[in-house]
Design an enzyme around this catalytic site. Sequence first.
Site, short mmCIF file in Angstrom:
data_model
loop_
_atom_site.label_atom_id
_atom_site.label_comp_id
_atom_site.label_asym_id
_atom_site.label_seq_id
_atom_site.Cartn_x
_atom_site.Cartn_y
_atom_site.Cartn_z
N PRO A 2 43.96 23.53 24.30
CA PRO A 2 44.71 24.48 24.88
C PRO A 2 44.06 25.72 25.01
O PRO A 2 43.05 26.05 24.50
CB PRO A 2 45.44 24.64 23.58
CG PRO A 2 45.19 23.50 22.59
CD PRO A 2 44.00 23.12 22.98
N GLU A 3 44.41 26.35 26.13
CA GLU A 3 44.06 27.57 26.58
C GLU A 3 45.19 28.72 26.24
O GLU A 3 46.20 28.23 25.63
CB GLU A 3 43.65 27.74 27.98
CG GLU A 3 42.48 26.62 28.25
CD GLU A 3 42.08 26.61 29.65
OE1 GLU A 3 42.26 27.48 30.40
OE2 GLU A 3 41.90 25.31 30.02
#
Length: 275
Positions: A2-3
């Site tokens: 995840p960013e």
Amino acid sequence: MPELPEVEIAARSLAPQVEGRVVVAVERLDWERMVETPDAASFRLLIVGRQIQCAHRRAKWVLLDLDDAWTLAIHLRMSGNLTVQRPEVEARHHVHLILQLSDGGRIFFDDERKFGRVRLLDRSGLAHLDACHGPEPLDARFTPEVLAGILAGRQTKIKSLLLDQHRIAGLGNIYVNESLWHARLHPSLPAGRVAGQSVVDLHAAMRQVLEQAIAHEGSSLRNYRNGYGRRGQNQEHFLVYDRAGQPCLRCGCPIERLVIAQRSSFYCPACQIWG
DNA sequence: CATTACCTGCAA
DNA sequence: TTGCAGGTAATG
């Protein structure tokens, strides 16, 4: 995995399911290395009985603000995801932390690769976490002038700089690739050589890429799910990431792959230029 | 700056 | 079997 967009969606989707609930028990904590601070025994003692006030995000951290000024900070790293499950749901063995809530819900921290981390922070710990990160790219205070100041005089590759959380918060490999493609900048370009209109273009590209990803509820390549267990859709909208050998969607030239900062970089050798 | 380590699972 | 994966810290 995840960013910024995925972490933002994680926090937003958890909020209505956890805010106002009290943590009544640590039902499972079977990979104690995930607890960075305090020690696992203290963590268990300190978290039980606390009410969750607010779920939000800073950089790539999910922050659950608790009463008495404690904050549970969770980093999903590569394969983590946070969901809220009903009492009858059985946790698979990759779920390494389960917090029981006062309404019967249970927060599952599922993390196949065991890179995820949690911290229970007091006020000063939270202030330190905040201070360790650069500005939020979607904040109104993040102007092209701020970006120009971060880039100016640096000889490091623009891609490496954009991945550095101390300089700018939230971007990861996918969204750096996408942003540089939009701004027509080669990932190996020295950061300090991005100036003038290129800074304005890069600033606009970063925001557009991140906002679009949030609008599509994040990218789900393998593991990512939001707080309801649902996949995002943004992986269907990548324009350059993971497209090596396929034609550039702007000019038709085959996309190439290069390793920079230990990460795959996808770029168009024809329209992403050196300045 | 580059390389390694941390972990597991999947596709080539 | 090898290499690769959305992240980051710790090494030369």
